[in-house]
Design an enzyme around this catalytic site. Sequence first.
Site, PDB file in Angstrom:
ATOM      1  N   PRO A 217       3.278   0.389   2.563  1.00  0.00           N
ATOM      2  CG  PRO A 217       4.267   0.552   4.634  1.00  0.00           C
ATOM      3  CD  PRO A 217       4.571   0.653   3.184  1.00  0.00           C
TER       4      PRO A 217
ATOM      5  N   GLY B  59      -0.387   5.346   2.746  1.00  0.00           N
ATOM      6  CA  GLY B  59      -0.006   6.705   3.103  1.00  0.00           C
ATOM      7  C   GLY B  59       1.439   7.076   2.858  1.00  0.00           C
ATOM      8  CB  VAL B  60       4.503   5.306   1.947  1.00  0.00           C
ATOM      9  CG1 VAL B  60       4.484   4.670   3.317  1.00  0.00           C
ATOM     10  CG2 VAL B  60       4.078   4.297   0.893  1.00  0.00           C
ATOM     11  N   GLY B  61       2.756   7.535  -0.175  1.00  0.00           N
ATOM     12  CA  GLY B  61       2.883   8.363  -1.372  1.00  0.00           C
ATOM     13  C   GLY B  61       2.914   7.617  -2.682  1.00  0.00           C
TER      14      GLY B  61
ATOM     15  CB  THR C 194      -1.929   7.612  -5.211  1.00  0.00           C
ATOM     16  OG1 THR C 194      -2.445   6.341  -4.816  1.00  0.00           O
ATOM     17  CG2 THR C 194      -2.840   8.221  -6.272  1.00  0.00           C
TER      18      THR C 194
ATOM     19  CB  SER D 206      14.251 -11.142  13.189  1.00  0.00           C
ATOM     20  OG  SER D 206      13.096 -10.624  13.801  1.00  0.00           O
TER      21      SER D 206
ATOM     22  CE  LYS E 121      13.698  -6.639  12.286  1.00  0.00           C
ATOM     23  NZ  LYS E 121      14.281  -7.974  12.068  1.00  0.00           N
TER      24      LYS E 121
END
Length: 810
Positions: A367, A369-371, A373, A689, A732
């Site tokens: 997703p 913004g998780v780092g 780059t 699920s 989850k």
Amino acid sequence: MKTTHTITSSEFLPTLVLKNTVLFPDVALPVLVSKSVGLNALHRAIDTDKERRFVALTLKEGAHIDNIKSNDFYTVGTLCIVERIEKNEKGESIAYVRSIERFQARSVQFEAAGSFWAASGEIVPDVIDLDGPTEKALLTSLKEVSKEILISINATETFKRTMDDFKDAGLFTNVVAQHLPLIISKKQEILELFSVKNRSLKVLELLVEQREMIKVNNEMGLKISEKTSKAYRESILREQLRAIKEELGEGSAEESASGEKKTLKERIEDAHLPKDIHKVAMEQLNRYENMGQQNAESHVIKNYLELILTLPWNEEASSELDLDLAQQILDEEHFGLEKIKKHIIQHLAVMKLAPHKKGSILLFVGPPGVGKTSLGQSIAKSLGRKFVRASLGGVRDDSEIRGHRRTYVGAMPGRIIEGIKRAKEKNPVFMLDEIDKLGRGYGGDPAAAMLEVLDPEQNSTFTDQYLDLPFDLSKTFFIATANSLDTIPLPLLDRMEIIQLSGYTSEEKFHIARNHLVPKQLKEHGFTAEKVELSDEVLKSIIGDYTREAGVRDLQRKIAKVLRSVSEKVVKNADQDKFVIDLVTVEDVLGVEKNTYELAQLFATPGVVTGLAWTPVGGDILFIESAMMPGSGKIQLTGKLGEVMTESAHIGLSLVRSKLSKLVPGFDFSKTDFHIHVPSGSIPKDGPSAGITIFTALCSLVLGKTVDPKLAMTGEITLRGAVMPVGGVKEKLIAAHRAGIKRIIMSKRNEKDLKEVPASVKNEMEFAFVENINELMVAVFGKMSPPHFYESLLGPPYVEDFGIKNENGF
């Protein structure tokens, strides 16, 4: 003086159809008549009207001359008189006509008997809205501009003097508009201006535009002529000079070249280019020297030579690699992501053991913004290499990747060669950002162009269309980033090693904020940790109540916003030692809490079961609510459920009806309707699920038994009663832990996924892993009578295969 003509409103006059001409009143001119309907109309006017009158109407743009409809005509035309019809040398009919009045058509019809068009309407005279002095001033301006135009096109003096005879502004504008080179719609617009004042101003405006256009064209023609003559003269002199020097034996033109060209030659020799590249560079240099500066291609060749000299054909970064330092850099700059960092270290270890191994190609998927780059930047720092980034989002032309051919104006290299040029070394860490956002347009498919770039077997001879020379990319460390794999073509995906980055947990976000984001924002806002205090409680409030994301970008923005609110107080109260940001300040700046997470229910209700869901910004719990009522055995689903989730509900109901119908005496499924609802109703939900959750909710409703509100479950269910594994287990379970859930039921095949779940989450929960609905029912409701209740659910084969683990399933 104009003759006064009268026409009755019911009188239909023969109509000449005009395609690319507009006739203005008070003008006489010849008209080519190519269609029989036009000739028929003119002959009709000659034969039936003593004054030989007819109407001239122009067709609208887009109308076909061979398929005319009555609404294809402009409604304003001219009343004309046909003076004579003659044949030219080609046998074409030429009608000499004189237009006399403006005509407003009310009705246009086709006269089948005479095979011509006819129109009825009325004569529309000019609206005289000019007084004497104003008309004289306008007429003078019109004549002056017209004379300037006539002078610029070398018109005869007789023609210029003719304009002085005009005393009427309306008549002059009609004559000028008739001869102005305008499109049909513009001429028709002038014809429909009944006001003499408005028509004169409009014609004056168009005359000024025409005058300026002629001036610009004349100036450009003169400049082009001068440049062409000068370039031709220089070319002849240069050829003569070369021939004279060859005759005298004074050396080649190369040796007599200018200082700039000598510098280029020296630079080529000093660059130590590969043999093939050196040969091409020298050939291009000779071409550059033998053509003049005025030659249009000279700057193209010079730019090409500059690119060859700038590219790092032999330059490489040092291959020294320290794994301990790499681990330290990754740990300092990224909290968590242990699995990802371990994978990267292993990759670097292989590079250390095999220095000549071809360049690596990784794909970070996760997703925003998780780092992704920043991980690439850390890898470059660990390797001691330059970091180059090329954003591929929205690229729709393969020339953006491969470059343009030099034959095109404004051609330039593609993003790959440009990135290598900026890096000034042939083995940088090259990040291809947002590779999943590559588009596809009329210019080609950039994803297909990336196949050569990201194939270690091909990219050693990557050929950019602008450079047109093979360049070795095999030592470049390529890292691509994407938010999703769905839009990446499979052949491209096959060339990359995929590394999945999931979202951060709240605990990880807290550590990232405390150790990285807060110090960074304090520095950017000119604060120190001693001056401004941001407590752990405040940070956790911002993370939990005001941000809902997988990464930390929004969290950083919220921290910055809170610190900005304090800056004013710090400036106004400079003597104050310390400023403490509390929860009241956060609420004043960010408003009331924006996020509300679902929490475990306090009381149990039959038919209500807690499920687990995965979202792009983490996990969450959801409640499956069910109700039953008298009916005909139907099921109703609400809560904006997707197709897969709808199918899970039907499978769950089918299992309940087939397995429980004989075990609940007096319960008639054929006379009972079921309603399943999943809050929140406005949010779309889908996926398999929730299968066991829906089944359990229906069982709870039919049996009249409640389900522990601290129990949550996730798993797909099949029609034979098997419980299948699902994804997103880590997210989850973190959401369940946050909501206060204490017990979890999942598929037996999901047990291995617990390795990725933080210990702080696992240690506070109990887990039951089931393989079928037999084990699921025991885990939820415990042992039930009659003795063979569960055997009745699946039958002896399933009980024998899957057996009950223990009394309560845990």
